[in-house]
Design a protein around this motif. Structure first.
Motif, mmCIF file in Angstrom:
data_model
loop_
_atom_site.group_PDB
_atom_site.id
_atom_site.type_symbol
_atom_site.label_atom_id
_atom_site.label_comp_id
_atom_site.label_asym_id
_atom_site.label_seq_id
_atom_site.Cartn_x
_atom_site.Cartn_y
_atom_site.Cartn_z
ATOM 1 N N GLU A 122 0.810 -1.219 0.000
ATOM 2 C CA GLU A 122 0.000 0.000 0.000
ATOM 3 C C GLU A 122 0.843 1.268 0.000
ATOM 4 O O GLU A 122 0.387 2.334 -0.405
ATOM 5 C CB GLU A 122 -0.916 0.005 1.235
ATOM 6 C CG GLU A 122 -2.037 1.024 1.205
ATOM 7 C CD GLU A 122 -3.140 0.677 0.207
ATOM 8 O OE1 GLU A 122 -3.741 1.614 -0.343
ATOM 9 O OE2 GLU A 122 -3.382 -0.524 -0.014
ATOM 10 N N TYR A 123 2.116 1.152 0.405
ATOM 11 C CA TYR A 123 2.910 2.347 0.684
ATOM 12 C C TYR A 123 4.212 2.450 -0.110
ATOM 13 O O TYR A 123 4.897 3.466 -0.036
ATOM 14 C CB TYR A 123 3.243 2.399 2.188
ATOM 15 C CG TYR A 123 2.022 2.157 3.046
ATOM 16 C CD1 TYR A 123 1.077 3.154 3.222
ATOM 17 C CD2 TYR A 123 1.792 0.908 3.635
ATOM 18 C CE1 TYR A 123 -0.067 2.940 3.980
ATOM 19 C CE2 TYR A 123 0.658 0.684 4.405
ATOM 20 C CZ TYR A 123 -0.272 1.697 4.569
ATOM 21 O OH TYR A 123 -1.403 1.474 5.312
ATOM 22 N N HIS A 177 -8.818 -8.661 10.316
ATOM 23 C CA HIS A 177 -7.810 -8.159 11.241
ATOM 24 C C HIS A 177 -7.459 -9.242 12.256
ATOM 25 O O HIS A 177 -8.352 -9.861 12.847
ATOM 26 C CB HIS A 177 -8.326 -6.919 11.978
ATOM 27 C CG HIS A 177 -7.378 -6.412 13.025
ATOM 28 N ND1 HIS A 177 -6.203 -5.768 12.700
ATOM 29 C CD2 HIS A 177 -7.429 -6.465 14.384
ATOM 30 C CE1 HIS A 177 -5.561 -5.449 13.822
ATOM 31 N NE2 HIS A 177 -6.275 -5.852 14.855
ATOM 32 N N GLN A 209 3.901 8.111 5.282
ATOM 33 C CA GLN A 209 3.141 6.982 5.829
ATOM 34 C C GLN A 209 3.993 6.093 6.738
ATOM 35 O O GLN A 209 3.503 5.093 7.257
ATOM 36 C CB GLN A 209 2.556 6.143 4.695
ATOM 37 C CG GLN A 209 1.534 6.879 3.846
ATOM 38 C CD GLN A 209 0.346 7.354 4.670
ATOM 39 O OE1 GLN A 209 -0.263 6.574 5.402
ATOM 40 N NE2 GLN A 209 0.006 8.635 4.568
ATOM 41 N N LYS A 231 1.208 2.653 9.905
ATOM 42 C CA LYS A 231 0.367 2.686 11.105
ATOM 43 C C LYS A 231 -0.420 1.395 11.269
ATOM 44 O O LYS A 231 -0.685 0.946 12.390
ATOM 45 C CB LYS A 231 -0.582 3.883 11.029
ATOM 46 C CG LYS A 231 -1.376 4.141 12.300
ATOM 47 C CD LYS A 231 -2.205 5.405 12.171
ATOM 48 C CE LYS A 231 -2.978 5.681 13.464
ATOM 49 N NZ LYS A 231 -3.802 6.929 13.346
ATOM 50 N N ASP A 232 -0.819 0.754 10.147
ATOM 51 C CA ASP A 232 -1.607 -0.478 10.227
ATOM 52 C C ASP A 232 -0.745 -1.721 10.455
ATOM 53 O O ASP A 232 -1.252 -2.843 10.456
ATOM 54 C CB ASP A 232 -2.455 -0.650 8.970
ATOM 55 C CG ASP A 232 -1.626 -0.805 7.690
ATOM 56 O OD1 ASP A 232 -0.381 -0.914 7.783
ATOM 57 O OD2 ASP A 232 -2.219 -0.808 6.599
ATOM 58 N N GLY A 233 0.564 -1.548 10.646
ATOM 59 C CA GLY A 233 1.461 -2.673 10.907
ATOM 60 C C GLY A 233 2.146 -3.237 9.681
ATOM 61 O O GLY A 233 3.027 -4.099 9.802
ATOM 62 N N THR A 234 1.769 -2.776 8.494
ATOM 63 C CA THR A 234 2.413 -3.252 7.269
ATOM 64 C C THR A 234 3.898 -2.926 7.282
ATOM 65 O O THR A 234 4.292 -1.790 7.596
ATOM 66 C CB THR A 234 1.782 -2.583 6.027
ATOM 67 O OG1 THR A 234 0.408 -2.940 5.944
ATOM 68 C CG2 THR A 234 2.492 -3.010 4.752
#
Length: 343
Positions: free
Chosen positions: A70-71, A171, A283, A307-310
């Protein structure tokens, strides 16, 4: 013409700077579902016999290979030489060239795409996981063997399925009960960096949980500006580094010197002749310096998380197995970790 494809065409005409991944998100479906909606127009269903495909990709010669999360985006030009496959995964083992870690057990669907883009007509094989996210995209280049590419596409094109569904990503809660002391003991007892994956699985913890549970000389959180600083130092010092960026189904690795570093807006961009990286610096939520023991001493890495742990990316100094860690890289990391440590 189905509704998803019609909506895709409309969005494509309205947003010339966007990509299929973006359009799928706007529509509210996965990118794999969008590819399925494009069948009969600019897409064809492709084989899911991935080991067979991987064994024949070398015939086409050069390809452009894209792995992203995603990043961050990792693009590498190379050839599928030296492919090694096991029961659930494999390697494309060409250090300083096309270098991948393949988790083929997570590959679920694939499509051949022939589309018109801002840069002309593009052809690609796009592989997706069970959640409909791309794990690997393989593009034909001007140097690809045209005859072999066409033969490969014809051989592995399959009949379309009437129904196409993807799973919803759930999740997973973190394990709140683990033995931090035991993790540190086992970490210090490692003799190979690859043993770290076994350690995480054995204690059912995330990378960040393991990092937080050990002493600072094993894992130390630093300022999120560390990536831009380490890339600037590597550019200026001219030392070879390794950049790992992965999806759920593939990790792609660059090894070499940085030729051109171009920050723009919130993106950190590397432009080499055969490697390109795009990473969203704003990010980065956590940055860690980690040191893992091997038979030849400690190996140091810089690891970046959203932030989401990725895990956005992981960086090392170039090191040939069996050799000591590169001194220039270690000095660069030491300068970062001492200067930018998070209290």
């Amino acid at each position: 013409m189905n509704a998803y494809y019609q909506r895709y065409l409309t969005l494509k005409s309205e947003h010339t700077g966007k990509f299929a991944r973006d359009f799928a998100g706007m529509i509210g479906i996965s990118e794999a579902e969008l590819c399925h909606a494009r069948i009969g127009a600019d897409a064809k269903p492709f084989t899911t016999d991935f080991p067979a495909l991987l064994k024949e990709l070398h015939k086409v010669g050069e390809t452009m290979n894209i792995v992203r999360n995603e990043y961050a985006v990792h693009e590498h030009v190379g050839q599928y030489d030296n492919v090694k496959l096991g029961n659930h995964g494999g390697l494309v083992l060409n250090p300083r060239a096309l270098d991948q870690r393949l988790f083929v057990g997570k590959w679920v669907s694939a499509f051949y795409i022939k589309e018109m883009t801002r840069r002309g007509e593009k052809e690609s094989i796009q592989i997706f996981d069970g959640y409909g996210d791309a794990v690997l995209k393989i593009y034909k280049t001007d140097n690809t063997n045209r005859q072999e590419w066409d033969a490969l596409i014809e051989k592995f094109t399959v009949e379309a399925q009437d129904e196409f569904t993807v799973s919803q990503l759930e999740h997973v809660s973190e394990n709140a009960f683990f033995d931090a002391k035991k993790i540190e003991e086992e970490w210090r007892a490692m003799t190979d960096v690859h043993q770290f994956f076994t350690l995480l699985n054995r204690h059912n913890v995330t990378r960040q949980q393991a990092f937080s549970s050990v002493s600072d000389n094993l894992a130390c959180q630093v300022d999120n500006s560390a990536l831009s600083q380490i890339l600037e130092m590597a550019l200026n010092d001219g030392n070879e580094i390794m950049v790992f960026i992965g999806s759920r189904g593939c990790v792609q690795i660059f090894t070499g010197v940085i030729e051109k570093l171009t920050p723009k807006d919130n993106w950190l961009n590397i432009f080499n002749s055969k490697f390109t990286m795009h990473l969203m610096e704003d990010q980065i939520a956590e940055t860690w310096v980690t040191r893992k023991p091997t038979k030849e001493g400690y190996v140091t890495s810089l690891e970046l998380f959203a932030k989401d742990g990725t895990q956005i990316a992981q960086l090392y100094g170039q090191r040939t197995e069996g050799n000591l860690e590169q001194e220039t890289w270690r000095n660069q990391i030491n300068a970062i970790s001492m200067k930018e440590k998070v209290a």
